[in-house]
Design a protein around this motif. Structure first.
Motif: not given
Length: 267
Positions: A60-67
């Motif tokens: 998921p874009a949001r999860l990947a970007w944050a991590l």
């Protein structure tokens, strides 16, 4: 091993050998940027509009970007908390704060503003994560333990000019991302031509903002580590901006022909 033990280890390795290591890592960072620029002439960076399952399962874009961005926030904070040799100096605090503020926005705010972002391939996520660990250590260790500034540095024209460049660049980057997020109304699909702000001058307005931000940061820091980061940013984001520019020209017949790629009026 407790937190105090880890901090003690970092303090013990504060030697000329580590300073030489940071210098070598800086050269490596420039090489990574230059190599990526060459590679991006032949392939698209596999995320966003170019996302593909060929580069691993999709996150998921949001999860990947944050991590992936989080190490660039946590590593410098940890290094500063361990109390490096120059951490208490105001120029170091402010410059390290500039770096941390950027990644507070990128790791803790930006991901939650993403609207239906396309999934990120696992390979792309891992590369970004490793880069953020690498650069987080490089900038954080330099500013918390080795970068020393003369009295009055905060009034020096280099610091003032660089800080303003960092601030304006970050503002352009955030505003350009806002324009991109709001291109489509709820329920709409497909791509549109971005308009407004720096997009009136360049196709990669968000990239221009980040390039300006890190060159301003490099001028304010006057360290080899910060310059290496700025050059790496220029190589990678300049290449991605060129790909976006060509994509826009191919997709939209009415795309403004006077727009440059990433540097207003120049390139």
């Amino acid at each position: 091993m407790g937190v105090s033990d880890v901090c003690g280890l970092w303090q013990r390795v504060s030697e000329p050998e580590e300073q030489r290591l940071l210098e070598l890592l800086s050269y490596g960072l420039v090489a990574v940027g230059a190599g990526s620029a060459v590679l991006l002439r032949f392939i698209h960076m596999p995320y966003g509009r170019y996302s593909s399952r060929r580069f691993g399962w999709l996150l998921p874009a949001r999860l990947a970007w944050a991590l992936q961005e989080l190490p660039s926030l946590l590593v410098p904070i940890w290094l500063a908390a361990c109390g490096g040799a120059v951490t208490a100096a105001w120029p170091n605090r402010i410059l390290l704060g500039c770096f941390i503020v950027h990644y507070v926005q990128r790791a803790l705010i930006f991901p939650f503003l993403i609207r239906e972002g396309k999934p990120t391939p696992f390979f792309t996520f891992v590369l970004a994560l490793l880069f953020c660990v690498y650069n987080g250590y490089l900038q954080g260790r330099s500013l918390s333990n080795y970068a020393k500034y003369p009295s009055g540095w905060l009034k020096d024209p280099r610091f003032i000019t660089g800080f303003m460049g960092w601030l304006i660049g970050m503002a352009v980057n955030i505003h350009s991302d806002h324009i991109l997020r709001n291109l489509r109304k709820p329920g709409e699909t497909g791509y549109k031509i971005p308009r407004g702000g720096m997009f009136e001058y360049v196709s990669g307005a968000n990239f221009f903002g980040e390039i300006l931000e890190w060159f301003g940061f490099a001028l304010a820091c006057c360290t080899i580590e910060s310059l290496a980061f700025a050059l790496c940013t220029l190589f990678i984001l300049g290449s991605r901006a060129k790909q976006h520019h060509q994509w826009y020209l191919e997709k939209f017949e009415d795309y403004p022909k006077n727009r440059k790629i990433v540097i207003p009026f120049v390139y």
